[in-house]
Design a protein around this motif. Structure first.
Motif, PDB file in Angstrom:
ATOM      1  N   THR A  14      30.587  17.640  58.036  1.00 65.04           N
ATOM      2  CA  THR A  14      30.304  19.056  57.834  1.00 65.04           C
ATOM      3  C   THR A  14      28.812  19.336  57.732  1.00 65.04           C
ATOM      4  OG1 THR A  14      30.554  18.837  55.432  1.00 65.04           O
ATOM      5  CG2 THR A  14      32.507  19.456  56.708  1.00 65.04           C
ATOM      6  N   LYS A  15      27.987  18.455  58.269  1.00 65.62           N
ATOM      7  CA  LYS A  15      26.576  18.766  58.326  1.00 65.62           C
ATOM      8  C   LYS A  15      26.391  20.001  59.199  1.00 65.62           C
ATOM      9  CE  LYS A  15      24.984  14.010  57.674  1.00 65.62           C
ATOM     10  NZ  LYS A  15      24.271  12.862  58.282  1.00 65.62           N
ATOM     11  N   PRO A  16      25.452  20.864  58.820  1.00 65.41           N
ATOM     12  CA  PRO A  16      25.285  22.101  59.598  1.00 65.41           C
ATOM     13  C   PRO A  16      25.089  21.823  61.080  1.00 65.41           C
ATOM     14  CG  PRO A  16      24.009  22.188  57.581  1.00 65.41           C
ATOM     15  CD  PRO A  16      24.544  20.789  57.683  1.00 65.41           C
ATOM     16  N   GLY A  17      25.822  22.551  61.892  1.00 67.40           N
ATOM     17  CA  GLY A  17      25.698  22.429  63.337  1.00 67.40           C
ATOM     18  C   GLY A  17      24.750  23.485  63.872  1.00 67.40           C
ATOM     19  N   LYS A  45      31.709  25.472  67.148  1.00 64.53           N
ATOM     20  CA  LYS A  45      32.314  24.215  66.760  1.00 64.53           C
ATOM     21  C   LYS A  45      32.367  24.131  65.247  1.00 64.53           C
ATOM     22  CE  LYS A  45      30.675  21.691  70.834  1.00 64.53           C
ATOM     23  NZ  LYS A  45      29.864  20.535  71.332  1.00 64.53           N
ATOM     24  N   SER A  46      33.240  23.280  64.741  1.00 65.95           N
ATOM     25  CA  SER A  46      33.327  23.074  63.299  1.00 65.95           C
ATOM     26  C   SER A  46      31.970  22.653  62.759  1.00 65.95           C
ATOM     27  CB  SER A  46      34.362  21.994  62.990  1.00 65.95           C
ATOM     28  OG  SER A  46      34.426  21.752  61.594  1.00 65.95           O
ATOM     29  N   GLY A  47      31.534  23.305  61.682  1.00 69.85           N
ATOM     30  CA  GLY A  47      30.246  23.016  61.076  1.00 69.85           C
ATOM     31  C   GLY A  47      29.133  23.944  61.508  1.00 69.85           C
ATOM     32  N   ASP A  48      29.365  24.752  62.552  1.00 76.95           N
ATOM     33  CA  ASP A  48      28.326  25.664  63.011  1.00 76.95           C
ATOM     34  C   ASP A  48      28.069  26.779  61.989  1.00 76.95           C
ATOM     35  OD1 ASP A  48      28.088  24.204  65.294  1.00 76.95           O
ATOM     36  OD2 ASP A  48      28.826  25.747  66.659  1.00 76.95           O
ATOM     37  N   LEU A  49      26.847  27.271  62.008  1.00 75.03           N
ATOM     38  CA  LEU A  49      26.424  28.385  61.165  1.00 75.03           C
ATOM     39  C   LEU A  49      26.389  29.661  61.994  1.00 75.03           C
ATOM     40  CD1 LEU A  49      23.464  26.516  59.487  1.00 75.03           C
ATOM     41  CD2 LEU A  49      25.494  27.276  58.271  1.00 75.03           C
ATOM     42  N   ILE A  50      26.756  30.773  61.360  1.00 76.90           N
ATOM     43  CA  ILE A  50      26.754  32.061  62.051  1.00 76.90           C
ATOM     44  C   ILE A  50      26.011  33.083  61.202  1.00 76.90           C
ATOM     45  CG2 ILE A  50      28.148  33.927  63.012  1.00 76.90           C
ATOM     46  CD1 ILE A  50      29.875  30.655  62.394  1.00 76.90           C
ATOM     47  N   ARG A 108      32.246  29.033  54.394  1.00 73.31           N
ATOM     48  CA  ARG A 108      31.282  28.999  53.301  1.00 73.31           C
ATOM     49  C   ARG A 108      30.290  30.147  53.487  1.00 73.31           C
ATOM     50  NH1 ARG A 108      29.687  22.518  53.044  1.00 73.31           N
ATOM     51  NH2 ARG A 108      31.815  21.748  52.659  1.00 73.31           N
ATOM     52  N   TYR A 109      30.304  31.092  52.552  1.00 70.14           N
ATOM     53  CA  TYR A 109      29.407  32.242  52.616  1.00 70.14           C
ATOM     54  C   TYR A 109      28.111  31.917  51.865  1.00 70.14           C
ATOM     55  CZ  TYR A 109      33.531  34.813  54.187  1.00 70.14           C
ATOM     56  OH  TYR A 109      34.627  35.250  54.885  1.00 70.14           O
ATOM     57  N   PHE A 110      26.985  31.975  52.572  1.00 64.74           N
ATOM     58  CA  PHE A 110      25.702  31.601  51.993  1.00 64.74           C
ATOM     59  C   PHE A 110      24.833  32.794  51.603  1.00 64.74           C
ATOM     60  CE2 PHE A 110      26.344  27.720  54.820  1.00 64.74           C
ATOM     61  CZ  PHE A 110      26.784  26.930  53.777  1.00 64.74           C
ATOM     62  N   LYS A 111      24.736  33.800  52.476  1.00 63.90           N
ATOM     63  CA  LYS A 111      23.895  34.957  52.191  1.00 63.90           C
ATOM     64  C   LYS A 111      24.602  36.228  52.626  1.00 63.90           C
ATOM     65  CE  LYS A 111      19.330  32.750  52.663  1.00 63.90           C
ATOM     66  NZ  LYS A 111      18.021  32.796  53.380  1.00 63.90           N
ATOM     67  N   MET A 112      24.403  37.304  51.842  1.00 65.19           N
ATOM     68  CA  MET A 112      24.872  38.638  52.203  1.00 65.19           C
ATOM     69  C   MET A 112      23.763  39.612  51.833  1.00 65.19           C
ATOM     70  SD  MET A 112      28.943  38.652  51.457  1.00 65.19           S
ATOM     71  CE  MET A 112      29.960  37.258  51.994  1.00 65.19           C
ATOM     72  N   ASP A 263      24.152  41.896  56.415  1.00 64.78           N
ATOM     73  CA  ASP A 263      23.932  40.764  57.311  1.00 64.78           C
ATOM     74  C   ASP A 263      24.402  39.520  56.577  1.00 64.78           C
ATOM     75  OD1 ASP A 263      22.818  42.434  59.202  1.00 64.78           O
ATOM     76  OD2 ASP A 263      20.770  42.123  58.489  1.00 64.78           O
ATOM     77  N   VAL A 264      25.290  38.760  57.211  1.00 65.07           N
ATOM     78  CA  VAL A 264      26.014  37.681  56.529  1.00 65.07           C
ATOM     79  C   VAL A 264      25.730  36.347  57.206  1.00 65.07           C
ATOM     80  CG1 VAL A 264      28.281  36.893  55.741  1.00 65.07           C
ATOM     81  CG2 VAL A 264      27.827  39.351  55.972  1.00 65.07           C
ATOM     82  N   LEU A 265      25.346  35.356  56.419  1.00 67.31           N
ATOM     83  CA  LEU A 265      25.179  33.987  56.899  1.00 67.31           C
ATOM     84  C   LEU A 265      26.306  33.142  56.350  1.00 67.31           C
ATOM     85  CD1 LEU A 265      23.482  31.747  58.320  1.00 67.31           C
ATOM     86  CD2 LEU A 265      22.293  31.430  56.131  1.00 67.31           C
ATOM     87  N   PHE A 266      27.051  32.482  57.250  1.00 67.82           N
ATOM     88  CA  PHE A 266      28.172  31.662  56.809  1.00 67.82           C
ATOM     89  C   PHE A 266      28.376  30.487  57.743  1.00 67.82           C
ATOM     90  CE2 PHE A 266      29.720  35.109  59.435  1.00 67.82           C
ATOM     91  CZ  PHE A 266      30.686  34.554  60.270  1.00 67.82           C
ATOM     92  N   GLN A 267      29.150  29.529  57.268  1.00 71.79           N
ATOM     93  CA  GLN A 267      29.476  28.316  58.032  1.00 71.79           C
ATOM     94  C   GLN A 267      30.995  28.220  58.127  1.00 71.79           C
ATOM     95  OE1 GLN A 267      28.670  24.566  56.066  1.00 71.79           O
ATOM     96  NE2 GLN A 267      28.247  23.513  57.987  1.00 71.79           N
TER      97      GLN A 267
END
Length: 363
Positions: A14-17, A45-50, A108-112, A263-267
């Motif tokens: 699960t390292k960030p992709g 792909k699994s592990g990617d950040l959006i 996984r929600y990181f930033k909003m 604006d949402v950053l998640f994996q």
């Protein structure tokens, strides 16, 4: 055989992709519905950040403050008749490679981060006390203070007629604006009211009610730092986000929260190693399960049954021990009562278990 890591711990798979940017445009949103046949706006792909934009459908309550050019393009590009059967603007869907029915999506929600420093609360015709307010609808516009992480009312106005069309644009005259909540400051807690996967139903499914696919859960704890687990129902999962809020109380009693674009950053991580029957929320301190039904008592029972499964199948407790623990250490709360299908959440402290209650494979 722990399957979910402690905060800060990282599994090898699960390292960030790759990092993807997903803007909300007329071509990348679907307004008011989930559907398994929507063309994916993004493939990951699994592990990617959006990094994705979530746009509130209430931006028209104060268009001078809440609508920039990108938001206006969505209003102009999505016809009113295509905003159905629900109301929320959903960004996506996101196709996750190799995701199949029966898998879980770990999100996984990181930033909003607010898109602009304004939001709207509508005391709506679907609110819990609509009759008690003589069927009057009222809009309160809030201004956000990002430094203090608070919100305060800027002004309020009575909505003329009845709010029925998703995305209604109101140009309130200056003379109709009234002071509201003078001196009151509200803690901001940005979160997604609606997010989830496509249900396995060959028709439009409204974004208004929550369900096993996720949808309009309206739990303010689904914010930065939280992890949600959604049961995959169709190939690729087809995950979408929308209905962004900056603050809401449990119950969402007037019908809406402070509705504001984020604006949402998640994996997204594909999980094939465990399953759960409903959307499951993990925070640093708690496990939270959700129960839904039109009858609040039945929603309560559904939440209790799923919490029982969490404790027995994933924590190894006997049913008798789990039932006792639920009564003495689990808090049940009303998530919302305004979305047709009503919601209950059940919360238990992860710290009372070894390894903070990591989910375990029942097999």
């Amino acid at each position: 055989m722990a399957l979910i890591c402690e905060p800060g711990q990282q599994r090898a798979d699960t390292k960030p992709g790759a990092l993807h940017h997903l803007k909300a445009t007329p071509e990348t949103v679907h307004w008011g519905y989930f559907h398994p046949n929507i063309k994916p706006a993004l493939r990951v792909k699994s592990g990617d950040l959006i990094q994705a934009e979530a746009v509130t459908h209430h931006a028209g309550d104060a268009p001078d403050l809440m609508m920039d050019e990108g938001v206006k393009a969505i209003w102009e590009g999505v016809e009113p008749e295509d905003r159905a059967p629900g109301v929320h603007i959903m960004t996506g869907p996101i196709f996750v490679e190799d995701a199949q029915p029966g898998d879980m999506l770990e999100v996984r929600y990181f930033k909003m981060i607010p898109r602009c420093n304004y939001g709207s609360n509508l005391a709506a015709n679907w609110g819990h006390l609509y009759q008690e307010f003589d069927e009057k609808e009222r809009v309160t516009i809030y201004e956000l203070d990002p430094n203090a992480n608070t919100a305060q009312a800027l002004y309020a106005y009575d909505f003329e007629g009845k709010y029925l069309i998703p995305g209604t644009v109101t140009h309130c005259p200056e003379c109709d604006k009234e002071e509201a909540l003078t001196g009151v400051r509200i803690p901001a807690r940005p979160h997604l009211g609606t997010a989830g996967v496509a249900p396995a139903v060959d028709e439009r499914v409204s974004t208004i009610p929550p369900g096993k696919h996720g949808g309009n859960i309206d739990n303010w704890r689904i914010g930065a730092g939280a992890t949600m687990y959604y049961p995959v129902q169709v190939e690729g999962g087809l995950f979408s986000i929308g209905d962004p809020h900056v603050s809401q109380g449990d119950g969402e009693i007037s019908g809406t929260a402070i509705e504001a674009s984020l604006d949402v950053l998640f994996q997204i991580i594909l999980r094939k190693d465990f399953s759960f029957p409903s959307p499951l929320l993990e925070t640093d301190d708690h496990w939270i399960v959700h129960g839904f039904q039109e009858d609040l008592n039945k929603a309560m029972k559904n939440a209790a049954v799923d919490m029982l499964e969490l404790l027995t199948e994933h924590q190894g407790l006997s049913a008798n021990d789990a039932y006792s623990l639920m009564s003495v250490a689990t808090d049940f709360g009303i998530t919302q009562v305004v979305d047709g299908t009503q919601g209950i959440h059940a919360r238990i402290d992860r710290g009372i278990f070894p390894n903070k209650g990591s989910v375990k494979d029942p097999d």
